[in-house]
Scaffold this active site. Structure first.
Site, short mmCIF file in Angstrom:
data_model
loop_
_atom_site.label_atom_id
_atom_site.label_comp_id
_atom_site.label_asym_id
_atom_site.label_seq_id
_atom_site.Cartn_x
_atom_site.Cartn_y
_atom_site.Cartn_z
N GLY A 47 1.96 4.84 1.41
CA GLY A 47 1.52 3.49 1.75
C GLY A 47 0.98 3.44 3.16
O GLY A 47 0.34 4.39 3.62
N CYS A 48 1.24 2.36 3.85
CA CYS A 48 0.73 2.15 5.21
C CYS A 48 1.02 3.36 6.11
O CYS A 48 2.17 3.70 6.37
CB CYS A 48 1.37 0.90 5.81
#
Length: 213
Positions: A47-48
């Site tokens: 993810g991020c």
């Protein structure tokens, strides 16, 4: 693909200005330090990449982390093109580490416990192909470790694991304003991480104390 409105707000104008936002003076830049001869690298997508980078920087034996893009079909992709879902890339982090201090097995296990390996749509508040989770492996040894790690996560959680094990591909470093974002813009990063629910979900999934930074 869908990018959290929080991140859109935090990064708006960065690319146009070419400037990084500093909220903490004297942020350490490990990229200026020559790694030891025995340094190795590993690539994880969770993810991020701001969050994955911040989490790995806490690990003793990790020498450097670089946010970037990998696994896609377009050369030298931009943040905008990747988040729009047009390139096939994952947001990922390249981890440079000292194998005499931390093993690949330890890194893989640390990684899986700092993501939600049951989410097929992305990670936490960020949804879309570029935010899916994966371990990018080089060689049979890393492949075996990654597979064993995912099998262990499935047994621990009692749920299907959707994190993929994929062959290593060209890693493209992200734009400068993404690097060490959690240090450069600590207040904005802290707000984003909390509002995105990353640590709350980690504790729900893995138990009390299971969170990053």
């Amino acid at each position: 693909m869908q990018r959290s409105a929080l991140v859109i707000a935090l990064t708006a104008g960065f690319a146009a200005s070419g400037l990084a936002f500093f909220s903490s003076a004297g942020a350490e830049d490990r990229r200026l330090v020559d790694p030891p001869t025995r340094a190795a690298t590993a690539v994880f997508a969770g993810g991020c990449f701001w969050c994955v980078e911040a989490d790995f920087d806490k690990v003793d034996g990790v020498l450097d982390t670089i946010s970037g893009y990998t696994g896609g079909t377009v050369e030298n992709p931009s943040y905008r093109s990747v988040t729009q879902g047009n390139t096939g890339h994952y947001e990922a982090v390249k981890v440079t580490y000292d194998p005499s201090k931390v093993s690949y097995d330890e890194l893989a296990n640390y990684f899986i416990r700092h993501i939600d390996p049951t989410d097929a749509k992305g990670q936490f508040c960020d949804k879309g192909d570029s935010y899916r989770s994966a371990i990018f492996v080089s060689g049979q040894g890393e492949h075996d470790v990654a597979t064993t790690t995912l099998d262990g996560a499935a047994e621990t959680l009692g749920q299907d694991i959707v994190t993929k094990v994929l062959p290593a591909a060209t890693f493209w470093p992200a734009e400068d304003y993404h690097q060490d974002y959690y240090l450069r813009s600590a207040v904005k990063y802290g707000y984003y991480r909390k509002a995105c629910g990353r640590d709350a979900r980690l504790e729900q999934l893995w138990g009390p104390g299971a969170k990053g930074s």
